[in-house]
Design a protein around this motif. Structure first.
Motif, PDB file in Angstrom:
ATOM      1  N   TYR A 106      56.760  54.295  13.346  1.00  0.00           N
ATOM      2  CA  TYR A 106      55.450  54.176  13.910  1.00  0.00           C
ATOM      3  C   TYR A 106      55.302  53.727  15.409  1.00  0.00           C
ATOM      4  CZ  TYR A 106      50.609  52.855  13.682  1.00  0.00           C
ATOM      5  OH  TYR A 106      49.052  52.905  13.891  1.00  0.00           O
ATOM      6  N   CYS A 107      56.456  52.796  15.995  1.00  0.00           N
ATOM      7  CA  CYS A 107      56.423  52.505  17.091  1.00  0.00           C
ATOM      8  C   CYS A 107      57.067  53.539  18.050  1.00  0.00           C
ATOM      9  CB  CYS A 107      57.194  51.289  17.391  1.00  0.00           C
ATOM     10  SG  CYS A 107      58.983  51.418  17.093  1.00  0.00           S
ATOM     11  N   GLN A 108      57.452  54.502  17.706  1.00  0.00           N
ATOM     12  CA  GLN A 108      58.572  55.107  18.548  1.00  0.00           C
ATOM     13  C   GLN A 108      57.844  56.199  19.412  1.00  0.00           C
ATOM     14  OE1 GLN A 108      61.826  55.023  18.347  1.00  0.00           O
ATOM     15  NE2 GLN A 108      61.997  53.468  16.573  1.00  0.00           N
ATOM     16  N   CYS A 152      59.080  46.787  18.032  1.00  0.00           N
ATOM     17  CA  CYS A 152      59.511  47.667  16.948  1.00  0.00           C
ATOM     18  C   CYS A 152      59.716  46.467  15.989  1.00  0.00           C
ATOM     19  CB  CYS A 152      60.853  48.346  17.424  1.00  0.00           C
ATOM     20  SG  CYS A 152      61.396  48.954  16.003  1.00  0.00           S
ATOM     21  N   ARG A 153      58.800  46.410  15.061  1.00  0.00           N
ATOM     22  CA  ARG A 153      58.920  45.691  13.919  1.00  0.00           C
ATOM     23  C   ARG A 153      59.915  45.921  12.835  1.00  0.00           C
ATOM     24  NH1 ARG A 153      58.576  40.831  11.308  1.00  0.00           N
ATOM     25  NH2 ARG A 153      57.230  40.548   9.688  1.00  0.00           N
TER      26      ARG A 153
HETATM   27  S1  FES Z   1      60.649  52.351  13.972  1.00  0.00           S
HETATM   28 FE1  FES Z   1      59.254  50.989  12.695  1.00  0.00          FE
HETATM   29  S2  FES Z   1      58.277  49.872  14.200  1.00  0.00           S
HETATM   30 FE2  FES Z   1      59.539  50.696  15.082  1.00  0.00          FE
END
Ligand code: FES
Ligand code: FES
Lengths: 158, 751
Positions: free
Chosen positions: A103-105, A136-137
């Motif tokens: 998601y953060c990528q 990045c959680r």
């Molecule tokens: S890969 Fe899941 S938040 Fe970064």
């Protein structure tokens, strides 16, 4: 109607002037590669390039960018000014198998491309500074750092 | 309840329902019903069109279903990886299809680190059955014995004539075979594995780096409205009245809908509030900001987390309910005067997955409700939505998107119910978008806790008595109003399941009422129990004047399997038997030993630096962590973390390493910064500025080692977390002589 330039394409959008770029991308243009994580400039999930510089699209009203060039994760490899860096970064992301949930990528990748575009061989300290706005959680920092180094070596060699 | 322990494998290639799936004829399709369900589920499976697991197409391509949710742990790679290995498939020809909510898949609930450890054998059997049937098909075609037919790398060859047929060529013939009996089915030997245990790249990687994945937040449906909901900030509260006249003036706002309070336990019911539905997210958010709501907060307005924790701290210093009692602890404390005692606390914690919850719902003209959501538990979500809307379960379809992190939050279906209710009210599709503030302030929190530990040492520094007490609001409170007593599974999470070689042990727990929604967060009660237990062992070691590693070994005693049920405590052992997954002290020692070797345990470190050791078994896996910290001018830096894990047989080495790397960062956020506090029933934090997470500049070097183990698969997603917190506080003690018993550390240090 406002006209904006996203990935070298002109788009006419009918939204209020204070609408953040993030929501124009996601809800109006259906370009969902740019993610919503906090809406307050705190997490970097929404990072795009504004004239080549990394910015948080959640905190950027659309009225402020009508004369700017915006690049998103979907178009960054086709953008002439940083195509080779983008390709090297994405390749390094594959080599290091960086993402977990992913998601953060896109935000991480956009920040990394901007970093290397600006500094061919960043050291740890420079990576920390450039990347600390991107949360990045899942905790992929170790691999992000390795991937940035791998990519900067690749770019440096060319 | 009849529990089936073998998958039911069916050849459904000729079934008429396949036409509806757009499959070309000539495909070989195996359907299955996985165990961990009831016999009744198997019956429904027979009539169900979509419990397909493997489809081999004439063009050689293979579709494999992933019935579990992907949230970063790599399950969409590792499940197909197991099947493809036993099937002898060419990985480059495998396509992964996400399974919808369907009872035939057995439990789809992706939590408890269970996807692999519970289904490893069954997934192998499915793959091996398909391989057998392909061989049988070839044998029939060539009119030879199946024993002469070898399946290797996507083709079957006849060993005598050298003839071969590809899986695609055999698909149609295999579609006429009967599945083999599972009792005689030969599975591969470990040495024959092509994919299991190897590092395969995540199948979603290309989409992730190109920004073309679909998460719950990314769903787009024509004519969809987006909802932003103002929820009552106090649990159990409701809307008294509201005025939306300013909201309705915002461009893009279409509807305003009140959501009522569902009486009873909080369950997965939506919270009471007011939803603003608009054509885009920003209009919905802006409209919501303009709402004038007068709340009836209800009784929980009185909840103050600081007072609540202080009360727990004092209660754990008095006797509680005994859940494990061995020997005579009272007498032992009288005899051995060298004693240590300590109280530990951990605050409420939020999940804060990178992707805030989101769900999209639409009604079909025949009355069925279809949803798309980042959910860990599609079956439960389907049932919850059906109940809330008065629909039959089969009128609710749940599609699982990718999950942008979850950690237990997305096992709760409240946001799917919100979407369904609003889609019904609006008469058009609705996507509910949770903001980060919604996520931090309306979570199902990890329970706030206090624990008391008391130990007595004899003259040889052997622990003679161990007393522990824990108190925290239980998860049961979410499902049963007024439930205050901790569940067995919570007590078995690193508390009453301790393996120590101590003659006198007592474990007690103290009731704790819930005033917020309590949920399960990555590693659940092991978070606070792991912190306290490894902290207390360190404190005992200091009192004994012994090295922590030596002290752990002494406390674990001889190499042995420790009885699961001791002192009257029935240890559920994460659903596994003592035979399959004994508590083994040797495996504890092995991870400790290796971590110490890697970290150079016992080496000299500069002034202001220190190493801390912690070890924990949870979800059937053993993990030791050593943290190396530096404290300078009251600034705490975690320099390096060494993690050694024994998770039994592993499937994807790279993803297991990644899970451990992530767990180090996750645990570090808990140790250093995570803190949800509640004032007047309302969460005080709202976003990443006041609920911070570990960032790149703080991230330590991490060295992960996965032990090559012959044990059955244990959990992977969660077990890395529990030892992290104490490894850091123990290191802080080594560096500074300051023993920190109350998390997070940023109350004492700058981080
Ligand atoms: S890969 Fe899941 S938040 Fe970064
Ligand atoms: S969504 Fe823009 S910085 Fe978080």
């Amino acid at each position: 109607m406002l006209t904006i330039d996203i990935n070298d394409q002109q788009h006419q959008v009918d939204v209020e002037a204070d609408t953040p770029l993030l929501w124009v991308l996601r809800d109006v243009l259906h370009m969902t590669g740019t993610k919503f994580g906090c809406g307050k400039g705190l997490c970097g999930a929404c990072t795009v390039h504004l004239n080549g510089k990394p910015v948080r699209s959640c905190s950027l009203p659309i009225s402020a960018i009508t004369t700017a060039k915006i690049t998103t994760i979907e178009g960054v490899e086709n953008n002439l000014s940083n195509a080779s860096t983008a390709i090297a970064v994405k390749q390094a992301w594959i080599t290091e198998n960086v993402p977990q949930c992913g998601y953060c990528q896109s935000g991480q990748i956009m920040s990394a491309i901007a970093l290397i575009g600006n500094n061919k061989s960043p050291n740890d300290e420079e990576i920390n500074i450039a990347m600390s706005g991107n949360l990045c959680r899942c905790g992929t920092y170790k691999r992000i750092k390795s991937a940035i180094k791998t990519a900067s070596n690749d770019v440096g060699e060319k | 309840m009849d529990v089936i322990d073998k998958p039911i494998i069916e050849n459904v290639s000729r079934r008429s329902f396949l036409k509806g799936l757009g499959l070309a004829s000539g495909s070989f399709v195996l359907a299955t019903t996985l165990p961990f369900g009831h016999i009744a589920m198997a019956d429904t499976a027979k009539h169900n069109a979509l419990n397909v697991f493997i489809t081999i197409h004439a063009n050689n391509h293979i579709d494999i279903i992933c019935h579990r949710s992907e949230m970063g742990q790599g399950v969409r790679t590792s499940i197909p990886q197991i099947i493809a290995d036993e099937l002898e498939a060419d990985w480059s020809l495998v396509n992964v299809v996400q399974g919808m909510a369907n009872n035939a898949y057995g439990s789809q609930n992706t939590d408890g680190s269970s996807s692999i450890r519970k289904a490893f054998l069954q997934l192998r059997q499915i793959g091996a059955s398909a391989r057998y049937m392909l061989r049988q098909a070839a044998a029939n075609f060539w009119q030879v014995s199946i024993d002469e037919c070898l399946a290797l790398n996507h083709q079957v060859s006849h060993q005598i004539t050298g003839k071969s047929l590809s899986y695609g060529q055999l698909a149609e013939l295999a579609s006429m075979m009967a599945p083999p009996s599972l009792d005689t089915l030969r599975l591969k030997d470990k040495s024959e594995f092509n994919y299991i245990g190897k590092k395969l790249a995540s199948i979603d990687l290309p989409d992730i780096i190109n920004g073309t994945t679909t998460f719950g937040q990314d769903i787009q449906i024509p004519n969809m409205l987006i909802a932003s909901i103002s929820r009552c900030p106090v649990i159990g509260g409701k809307v008294k009245s509201f005025d939306a006249s300013l909201t309705r003036k915002i461009k893009g706002v279409k509807q305003v809908v009140e959501i009522g309070l569902t009486p009873g336990a909080v369950n997965f019911h939506p919270l009471a509030g007011v939803a603003v539905l608009a054509t885009n997210t920003f209009s919905a958010i802006k409209g919501r900001e303009q709402l004038e709501i007068s709340w009836d907060y209800g009784k929980n307005l009185a909840h103050q987390s600081a007072e609540y924790l202080a009360k727990r701290q004092s209660l754990v210093q008095q006797p509680g309910k005994i859940c494990r009692d061995e020997g005579d602890i009272g007498n032992a404390f009288k005899q051995h005067v060298k004693q240590v005692n300590a109280v530990y606390t951990v605050p409420y914690l939020a999940h804060a997955p990178m992707e805030p919850p989101a769900a999209t719902a639409m009604f079909h003209s025949d009355g069925r409700c279809e949803l798309w959501a980042c959910t860990q538990s599609p079956q439960r979500a389907r049932d919850t939505v059906a109940k809330a809307l008065g629909l039959d379960k089969d009128q609710v379809l749940v599609n699982v998107t990718l999950l942008g992190g979850a950690f237990g939050r997305k096992a709760k279906a409240d946001y799917l119910v919100e979407a369904a209710i609003l889609a019904k009210a609006a008469g058009q599709p609705v996507k509910v978008v949770w903001s980060r503030e919604d996520d931090i302030q309306n979570d199902y929190y990890h329970a706030i806790s206090a624990q008391y530990y008391q130990g007595a040492l004899d003259d040889n520094n052997q622990v003679q008595a161990w007393l522990s007490r824990t108190s925290f609001p239980p998860i049961a409170s979410t499902f049963k109003k007024k439930a205050q007593s901790q569940g067995k599974f919570e007590l078995a999470g690193g508390f009453a399941d301790i393996p120590f070689d101590v003659r006198n042990i007592r474990c007690e727990h103290i009731d704790a009422p819930a005033f917020v929604r309590i949920g399960w967060l990555r590693s659940v009660a092991n978070i606070h129990h792991g912190f306290a237990q490894s902290s207390f062992v360190d404190e005992l070691a200091v009192a004994a004047g012994l090295d922590a590693k030596d002290f752990w070994f002494k406390l674990l005693g001889d190499n042995k399997n420790v009885a699961l049920n001791r002192g009257g405590f029935k240890n559920g052992n994460y659903g596994a038997s003592a035979k399959d997954h004994p508590i083994n002290t040797d495996r504890y020692k092995e991870v400790i030993e290796l971590a110490c070797q890697h970290a150079g345990w016992g080496k000299e470190v500069p002034e202001g630096e220190g190493l801390g050791l912690a070890v924990h078994r949870s979800f059937l896996s053993y993990v030791a962590v050593i943290s190396h910290v530096k404290v300078l001018n009251n600034h705490l830096q975690v320099k390096k973390m060494y993690c050694v894990a024994d998770a039994g047989q592993i499937v994807n080495l790279d993803r297991v390493e990644a899970q451990m790397e992530g767990a180090m960062i996750f645990g570090m956020s808990i140790a250093l910064m995570n803190n949800i506090s509640i004032k007047d029933g309302q969460v005080e934090q709202s976003n990443f500025h006041d609920y911070p997470m570990t960032r790149m500049a703080q991230a330590p070097e991490i060295e992960v080692t996965i032990i090559e183990s012959d044990g059955l698969p244990g959990g992977v997603g969660e077990p890395g977390v529990p030892p992290v917190m104490a490894s850091i506080t123990n290191a802080v003690y080594a560096a500074t002589g300051r023993r920190i018993r109350d998390l997070p550390l940023n109350k004492q240090f700058s981080v």
